[in-house]
Motif scaffolding. Sequence first.
Motif, PDB file in Angstrom:
ATOM      1  N   MET A 119      -6.059  22.462   8.467  1.00 19.95           N
ATOM      2  CA  MET A 119      -5.537  21.120   8.684  1.00 19.95           C
ATOM      3  C   MET A 119      -6.436  20.307   9.608  1.00 19.95           C
ATOM      4  O   MET A 119      -6.531  19.086   9.484  1.00 19.95           O
ATOM      5  N   TYR A 146      -2.700  14.260   4.735  1.00 23.18           N
ATOM      6  CA  TYR A 146      -2.298  15.586   4.271  1.00 23.18           C
ATOM      7  C   TYR A 146      -2.967  15.862   2.933  1.00 23.18           C
ATOM      8  O   TYR A 146      -3.153  14.938   2.135  1.00 23.18           O
ATOM      9  N   ASP A 176      -2.577  14.657  12.135  1.00 24.16           N
ATOM     10  CA  ASP A 176      -3.369  14.221  10.996  1.00 24.16           C
ATOM     11  C   ASP A 176      -4.282  13.068  11.407  1.00 24.16           C
ATOM     12  O   ASP A 176      -4.368  12.717  12.590  1.00 24.16           O
TER      13      ASP A 176
END
Length: 207
Positions: free
Chosen positions: A127, A137, A96
């Motif tokens: 993602m 997220y 992330d």
Amino acid sequence: MKKIKNITRIEYNGPHGWWVRIMYDKKKYSKFFNDKKHGGKQSALLSAYAWMKNVKEKANIPDTQLFVGGGARSNTGVRGVSYCKNSNYYFASWNDANGKPAGTSFSVRKHGKEKAFKLACEKREKMEKWRLAGNVYPKDEFKKKQKKDLRQYTKDELIHIMRLKKLELGRVPTSRDFKGTRPSYHKFCKAFGGWNKAVAAAGLRKP
């Protein structure tokens, strides 16, 4: 300030500025953007970013490098997507915006090989776009992460995940690298009787 891929801040002896470096398809693109010549630190960064985007568009260089064949971290030709023959699963992995590793998997038995591969690629791409946008997220993904992982992983599957993580990190993974991920480090400890034993079973360290 968050790091921008391909752009490095230079503040050693000499002029200060931003250095853009891109390596793609055995070709190198680079340029230095001096703070003074571009009206200050922020203006130089904007100029560097604009130049980088222009180079990538002209050379057809993907921002995420998702579908570059022959990646060292993949056995499918798609970066961040791998296949484990023993477990018959496709795995999608990513980091992330904070650099925290995460991932998920798709069963070939459940979806079929073509669909499982497609789902893994789509998940990785989704993602990666969120990461580039500076997100940790999406809200729905964050909620899913809070649910308990009830899936039972085989030892072969866990070993494959462990080895894949080593390739991604460039070092032997620690238990911290599997906190908040699926599978979590608890799954490794339960299957092998401890974290060090799990690492040894993957052939990454002597027992």
